[in-house]
Every structure is written in structure tokens, then in C-alpha cells.
Design a protein around this motif. Structure first.
Motif, short mmCIF file in Angstrom:
data_model
loop_
_atom_site.label_atom_id
_atom_site.label_comp_id
_atom_site.label_asym_id
_atom_site.label_seq_id
_atom_site.Cartn_x
_atom_site.Cartn_y
_atom_site.Cartn_z
N ILE A 1 0.83 -1.20 0.00
CA ILE A 1 0.00 0.00 0.00
C ILE A 1 0.87 1.25 0.00
O ILE A 1 0.57 2.23 -0.69
CB ILE A 1 -0.97 -0.02 1.19
N ARG B 1 -11.71 2.49 -0.89
CA ARG B 1 -10.91 1.46 -0.19
C ARG B 1 -10.87 0.18 -1.02
O ARG B 1 -9.88 -0.55 -1.01
CB ARG B 1 -11.50 1.19 1.19
N LEU C 1 -8.06 0.57 -3.60
CA LEU C 1 -6.76 0.32 -2.98
C LEU C 1 -6.55 -1.16 -2.69
O LEU C 1 -5.46 -1.70 -2.89
CB LEU C 1 -6.61 1.14 -1.70
N ALA C 2 -7.61 -1.81 -2.23
CA ALA C 2 -7.51 -3.25 -1.94
C ALA C 2 -7.21 -4.03 -3.22
O ALA C 2 -6.39 -4.95 -3.23
CB ALA C 2 -8.80 -3.74 -1.30
N ALA D 1 -3.63 -3.57 -4.20
CA ALA D 1 -2.69 -4.26 -3.30
C ALA D 1 -2.92 -5.76 -3.25
O ALA D 1 -2.12 -6.49 -2.65
CB ALA D 1 -2.81 -3.68 -1.89
N THR E 1 -5.40 -7.40 -1.74
CA THR E 1 -5.76 -7.78 -0.38
C THR E 1 -7.23 -7.47 -0.15
O THR E 1 -7.97 -7.13 -1.07
CB THR E 1 -4.86 -7.03 0.65
N THR F 1 -7.03 -3.27 4.09
CA THR F 1 -6.70 -1.95 3.55
C THR F 1 -7.12 -0.85 4.52
O THR F 1 -6.36 0.09 4.78
CB THR F 1 -7.38 -1.74 2.19
#
Length: 235
Positions: free
Chosen positions: A152, A179, A182-183, A186, A188, A193
Motif C-alpha cells: 500500500i 478502499r 486500494l484493496a 494491493a 488484499t 486496507t
């Protein structure tokens, strides 16, 4: 920004004369997309060369499990989907608008006719494809060996380099990221996150800014992204 200005900004077309840029700009079609609209899907046949005129576009890889991974984010002036034009294979990932976006696109026929008239531009294309390949390899390596916190931090730094607006208070990421986005970048979960971003906010590395992210301490993020792997497995 008008079409000609975008071509001047593009790494691919910036090396040709303005007269040539004007000539090629007239051959582009233009389409608008709303947030979450798809420009093309993984598996579609490649018929167009795409350049972002306005907005942001993400390149998404769908897995059989239903989990998405965002491979790249494209901003105005960036081209995408061109590799499939060369090998004539279906798109290996989907392109989706992250916000209201305008895309200019050149048909396969006109794309290769342009190459035929200006073969020296192939050098620029090779360099751009090489850059995208290195970025993809870095993403794969990050997903394989780095911890989520590192991933991240690296993503925020990469976005700051590409889309950041420096100011007295820090570097503002000029993109609205959920979010989930971003997850997906990454590789994930959203829950993980949120936990990592909350840690970054609590330690004043970042802070929310009108729906966007302000990086307060880029040097600290850099240090986190470069931490050596200890006994922690990738998350």
C-alpha cells in the motif's frame, strides 16, 4: 484539454511534428464514459488504440474466484490496450473508468497506417511497451513477496509520482480512490486496507482531503515501502 494537446502530451505522439499530430488527431474517434463503465472487457477482440483525454482509467484483471486486481491506472495522455493490437490476441485485462472519462481512440487500420508512414515512431512505442512491462513485473513481484503495508505504501508513492499535486501541506493524490480500489491494487481485502490506511492516518503519514488522499510524509512512506522482509509472510 483538446485532442491535439493530449497527443502532444502523450509519450507516443510527442516525438512527431505538430503537422503530423494534427493529421492523426482528425482520425481519432471520441467517447465518454461514466464512472464504472467499461471501455473494453478481458477477452474482447482488440480493434482500437486508446488514449485517455479526460478522467482516469484502471486496467483490471479478473480472477476465477471473483477477486479483481488493478494492474495499472491511466491518466490524461496515457495510452492503453495497444499491446493486443500487435499480437492480435484478445485483451488480457479489462479497462474501466474510475471517474467520468473521455477516451479518444484510433482504429486498428488507421493505427497501422500511421506506423507505415512514420516507422521511426516504433522506437517510442517499444519504449512505452517496455515501461508498461516493467510496471507489470513490479506489480507481480510486489504481490508475491511484499507485506500488505509495504504494498500500500508503494501504491501511494506510485500514484503520487503519476498523479500527485505538491503543495505546502503535502502531496495531494488527484484521484478519488475507494478502499476497494486500494484493496484491488494491493491484492488484499478491504478490511486489511482500512486497517493499514487507518494506521497511516493515525501516525500522520496521510490524511483524507475532500474525498482524496493527502500524503503528509512521503519519506516515511518510502521507508515503509523499502523495508526488508522479516518473518512476516505476504498477506
Amino acid at each position: 484539454m483538446d485532442r491535439l494537446s493530449i497527443l502532444k502530451k502523450s509519450n507516443f505522439f510527442s516525438s512527431v511534428s505538430e503537422a503530423t499530430q494534427r493529421e492523426i488527431s482528425r482520425l481519432f474517434a471520441e467517447e465518454k464514459y461514466q464512472r464504472k463503465d467499461y471501455i473494453f472487457f478481458e477477452g474482447d477482440e482488440p480493434e482500437w488504440f486508446h488514449v485517455v483525454k479526460e478522467g482516469k482509467v484502471k486496467l483490471v484483471k479478473h480472477s476465477n474466484s471473483g477477486k479483481d486486481v488493478i494492474l495499472q491506472v491511466f491518466a490524461p495522455g496515457d495510452m492503453f490496450g495497444e499491446a493486443s493490437l500487435f499480437d492480435r490476441r484478445p485483451y488480457a485485462a479489462s479497462a474501466q473508468a474510475m471517474e467520468p472519462s473521455t477516451i479518444i481512440k484510433l482504429s486498428r487500420k488507421n493505427f497501422f497506417q500511421f506506423f507505415g508512414r512514420h516507422p521511426f515512431v516504433a522506437t517510442e512505442m517499444i519504449m512505452e511497451l517496455g515501461r508498461q512491462l516493467r510496471e507489470a513485473q513490479a506489480t507481480i513481484k510486489s504481490l508475491a513477496v511484499e507485506r500488505v503495508k509495504q504494498r500500500i505504501a508503494s501504491i501511494l508513492l506510485k500514484l503520487a509520482d503519476k498523479l500527485g499535486i505538491p503543495g505546502k501541506g503535502g502531496i495531494l493524490l488527484n484521484i478519488s480512490l475507494t478502499r476497494q480500489d486500494l484493496a484491488d491494487m494491493a491484492g488484499t481485502t478491504v478490511e486489511t486496507t482500512i486497517r493499514v490506511m487507518s494506521q497511516f492516518a493515525k501516525t500522520k503519514i496521510i490524511r483524507p482531503a475532500r474525498g482524496k488522499i493527502l500524503i503528509l510524509k512521503p519519506k516515511v512512506l518510502r521507508k515503509i515501502s523499502e523495508e526488508k522482509e522479516n518473518s512476516h509472510p505476504p498477506s
